[in-house]
Enzyme design. Sequence first.
Site, PDB file in Angstrom:
ATOM      1  N   LYS A 154       0.943  -1.312  -0.305  1.00 24.29           N
ATOM      2  CA  LYS A 154      -0.186   0.330   0.404  1.00 24.29           C
ATOM      3  C   LYS A 154       1.122   1.344  -0.076  1.00 24.29           C
ATOM      4  O   LYS A 154       1.675   1.599   0.982  1.00 24.29           O
ATOM      5  CB  LYS A 154      -0.812  -0.020   1.497  1.00 24.29           C
ATOM      6  CG  LYS A 154      -2.073   0.541   1.109  1.00 24.29           C
ATOM      7  CD  LYS A 154      -1.905   2.108   0.900  1.00 24.29           C
ATOM      8  CE  LYS A 154      -1.698   3.008   1.280  1.00 24.29           C
ATOM      9  NZ  LYS A 154      -1.313   4.273   1.291  1.00 24.29           N
ATOM     10  N   GLU A 223       9.699   2.106  10.513  1.00 27.16           N
ATOM     11  CA  GLU A 223      10.495   3.314  10.600  1.00 27.16           C
ATOM     12  C   GLU A 223       9.989   4.666  10.164  1.00 27.16           C
ATOM     13  O   GLU A 223       8.961   4.578   9.488  1.00 27.16           O
ATOM     14  CB  GLU A 223      10.933   2.802   9.604  1.00 27.16           C
ATOM     15  CG  GLU A 223      12.363   1.759   9.828  1.00 27.16           C
ATOM     16  CD  GLU A 223      12.702   1.685  11.465  1.00 27.16           C
ATOM     17  OE1 GLU A 223      13.408   2.738  11.256  1.00 27.16           O
ATOM     18  OE2 GLU A 223      13.233   0.762  11.674  1.00 27.16           O
ATOM     19  N   CYS A 257      13.918  10.390   5.901  1.00 30.18           N
ATOM     20  CA  CYS A 257      13.203  10.884   7.184  1.00 30.18           C
ATOM     21  C   CYS A 257      14.887  11.064   7.973  1.00 30.18           C
ATOM     22  O   CYS A 257      14.966  11.497   9.384  1.00 30.18           O
ATOM     23  CB  CYS A 257      13.552   9.436   7.749  1.00 30.18           C
ATOM     24  SG  CYS A 257      14.519   8.257   6.280  1.00 30.18           S
ATOM     25  N   GLU A 354       9.073  16.683  13.387  1.00 30.80           N
ATOM     26  CA  GLU A 354       9.845  17.269  12.266  1.00 30.80           C
ATOM     27  C   GLU A 354       9.508  17.272  11.285  1.00 30.80           C
ATOM     28  O   GLU A 354       7.373  17.339  11.291  1.00 30.80           O
ATOM     29  CB  GLU A 354      10.085  15.359  11.786  1.00 30.80           C
ATOM     30  CG  GLU A 354      10.173  15.183  10.623  1.00 30.80           C
ATOM     31  CD  GLU A 354      10.227  13.895   9.690  1.00 30.80           C
ATOM     32  OE1 GLU A 354       8.686  13.007  10.210  1.00 30.80           O
ATOM     33  OE2 GLU A 354      10.844  13.002   9.449  1.00 30.80           O
TER      34      GLU A 354
HETATM   35  P1  NAD Z   1       2.443   8.740   6.351  1.00 36.19           P
HETATM   36  O1  NAD Z   1       2.160   8.963   7.886  1.00 36.19           O
HETATM   37  O2  NAD Z   1       1.439   9.891   6.112  1.00 36.19           O
HETATM   38  O3  NAD Z   1       2.027   8.127   5.369  1.00 36.19           O
HETATM   39  C1  NAD Z   1       3.063   6.825   5.809  1.00 36.19           C
HETATM   40  C2  NAD Z   1       1.930   6.134   4.832  1.00 36.19           C
HETATM   41  O4  NAD Z   1       0.632   5.274   5.366  1.00 36.19           O
HETATM   42  C3  NAD Z   1       1.370   6.078   3.763  1.00 36.19           C
HETATM   43  O5  NAD Z   1       0.975   4.620   2.780  1.00 36.19           O
HETATM   44  C4  NAD Z   1      -0.470   6.456   3.924  1.00 36.19           C
HETATM   45  O6  NAD Z   1      -1.160   6.308   2.872  1.00 36.19           O
HETATM   46  C5  NAD Z   1       0.148   5.332   5.393  1.00 36.19           C
HETATM   47  N1  NAD Z   1      -1.551   5.391   6.050  1.00 36.19           N
HETATM   48  C6  NAD Z   1      -1.770   6.642   6.095  1.00 36.19           C
HETATM   49  N2  NAD Z   1      -2.789   6.655   7.621  1.00 36.19           N
HETATM   50  C7  NAD Z   1      -2.975   4.980   7.541  1.00 36.19           C
HETATM   51  C8  NAD Z   1      -3.606   4.196   8.961  1.00 36.19           C
HETATM   52  N3  NAD Z   1      -4.481   5.171   9.423  1.00 36.19           N
HETATM   53  N4  NAD Z   1      -3.267   3.579   9.148  1.00 36.19           N
HETATM   54  C9  NAD Z   1      -2.848   2.484   7.631  1.00 36.19           C
HETATM   55  N5  NAD Z   1      -1.440   2.906   7.407  1.00 36.19           N
HETATM   56  C10 NAD Z   1      -1.406   4.432   6.846  1.00 36.19           C
HETATM   57  O7  NAD Z   1       3.827   9.385   5.640  1.00 36.19           O
HETATM   58  P2  NAD Z   1       4.342  10.221   4.309  1.00 36.19           P
HETATM   59  O8  NAD Z   1       3.719  11.794   4.248  1.00 36.19           O
HETATM   60  O9  NAD Z   1       3.930   9.545   3.590  1.00 36.19           O
HETATM   61  O10 NAD Z   1       6.105   9.984   4.400  1.00 36.19           O
HETATM   62  C11 NAD Z   1       6.381  10.730   4.728  1.00 36.19           C
HETATM   63  C12 NAD Z   1       7.174  10.730   6.381  1.00 36.19           C
HETATM   64  O11 NAD Z   1       7.797   8.855   6.347  1.00 36.19           O
HETATM   65  C13 NAD Z   1       7.976  11.378   7.347  1.00 36.19           C
HETATM   66  O12 NAD Z   1       7.557  11.921   8.789  1.00 36.19           O
HETATM   67  C14 NAD Z   1       9.225  10.698   7.149  1.00 36.19           C
HETATM   68  O13 NAD Z   1      10.339  10.940   8.727  1.00 36.19           O
HETATM   69  C15 NAD Z   1       9.153   8.902   7.442  1.00 36.19           C
HETATM   70  N6  NAD Z   1       9.999   8.574   6.710  1.00 36.19           N
HETATM   71  C16 NAD Z   1      10.585   7.854   7.429  1.00 36.19           C
HETATM   72  C17 NAD Z   1      11.662   6.669   7.102  1.00 36.19           C
HETATM   73  C18 NAD Z   1      12.644   5.803   8.098  1.00 36.19           C
HETATM   74  O14 NAD Z   1      13.559   5.081   7.102  1.00 36.19           O
HETATM   75  N7  NAD Z   1      13.008   6.056   9.505  1.00 36.19           N
HETATM   76  C19 NAD Z   1      11.996   6.856   5.556  1.00 36.19           C
HETATM   77  C20 NAD Z   1      11.389   7.536   5.376  1.00 36.19           C
HETATM   78  C21 NAD Z   1      10.176   7.938   4.992  1.00 36.19           C
END
Ligand code: NAD
Length: 457
Positions: A154, A223, A257, A354
């Site tokens: 997803k 993560e 991230c 962040e």
């Molecule tokens: P997000 O949390 O908004 O979304 C991540 C995923 O979760 C998406 O696919 C989203 O559709 C899904 N999602 C949303 N609500 C959900 C729910 N209730 N249940 C299950 N899935 C759900 O994050 P984003 O804006 O897509 O990405 C940016 C974030 O990701 C930043 O905080 C960044 O630091 C983090 N990130 C972390 C790493 C790491 O390895 N630590 C790597 C890359 C990005």
Amino acid sequence: MSSYNPADPADLVVSVDTPGAAGTVAAVERARAAQPAWSAAGAAARSAALTHAAEAVEAHAAELAALMVREVGKPLAEARAEVARTAAIWRYYAQAPYAPSGALHEPAAGEGMLLTRRRPYGVAGLITPWNFPLAIPTWKAAPALAVGNTAVLKPAPEGTACALRLAELAGLPEGVLTVVPGGAEEGAALVGSADVVSFTGSTAVGQAVIAATTARGVPVQAELGGLNAAIVLPDADLGQAAAHLAAAIAGYAGQKCTATSRVIAVGEAYEPLVGALAKALAGAAAGEPGDPATVCGPVISAAALDRLTGAVDSARAAGAELLTGGGRVERPGWFVEPTLLARVPAGHPLLEEEFFGPVAVVLPAADLDEAIALANATPHTLATSVHTRDLDAALLAADRLDAGMIRVNAPSSGVDFHLPFGGAKSAGYGAREQGQAALDFFTASRTVTLLPAGGAR
Ligand code: NAD
């Protein structure tokens, strides 16, 4: 559901129907039906399939990089590097099916043999963010598939076209890798129905995913976001440090991230570092992501732009000093100037949360001890860089920093694809990603006791 080009928001990249919760559960059921045959196909078949995926990514490298530039605004040089990394990850995990899946042990007493064997769980539910729209889906899917799980991915809505094209090119058998486009509804349905869950994304969503999966008794890794520091000691090569910090702050508009958002300058490093870094950031001006020279492209959305510029404005209103940047770039699309602030008051959100953009705060520290304390003064300890020529100081910092990844004389962003990847404290939960750690995560260990028939009764 639609995704748009952040450098040209009138450009619709893709529009797709979303399956809802019921359609997501149905995709998981199809993946569950496909799993026994995929697992039983054997090491050679799984290895060949993953090798094919690597070759397909390589053969379409230019197309994939261009799609990534267009869909998520990643500057072309970084997009090309991510495509190369994606192919390398598929190749790396294509070797995994041939690796030993357990070990043989001597019994504590008597005859017989004891063995451990790692087995797949079934269906891996993979939920990914938009910022590495090929590499993160691959570093979750490739190890999950290598060890005999099937997978349902997803992706983030903003990276939908990249994920769909990746799965299409991978060309795996029906039901082995399914992309379910959608948002929270589909994500929650996947969390509620998969046999093992791997999540990457923001801290708030990740915590909900961890709670839902642990409540079901299903293994989960997550993560999450970082508030990453860079510590610069006075003996560092300050020119190199400024260049590395500028890359870690402004590269891909700070949307990694592992991007640096807090620069901690120790003692006499402060004045020269701030001057060199402000200059380097001014030289990394936000620009067209399709230009191979661009370092800082657009941020992902209008909301992200407003949140970043709002935080900078509020810090300045609270007395912060603007060293460079500070505002929106006046052109179509969501472009923010690489920004450096000093004297941001304690407790300001820029020091606590962040923001995921090309904005950093510089903080003075009297010595290394104070610098480490500042770096650790957040729950979001994902990656920290240390810039010094002093090996003792580097080793001491590596020992005392809370971060999951510590990089000496390198930008905080970046790590080799075959090493464990993940954050400490609230930045990561459960097993590490990448390398052997991922293969372990996607399998359960069984202990088998074999005693000779006709032996002791
Ligand atoms: P997000 O949390 O908004 O979304 C991540 C995923 O979760 C998406 O696919 C989203 O559709 C899904 N999602 C949303 N609500 C959900 C729910 N209730 N249940 C299950 N899935 C759900 O994050 P984003 O804006 O897509 O990405 C940016 C974030 O990701 C930043 O905080 C960044 O630091 C983090 N990130 C972390 C790493 C790491 O390895 N630590 C790597 C890359 C990005």
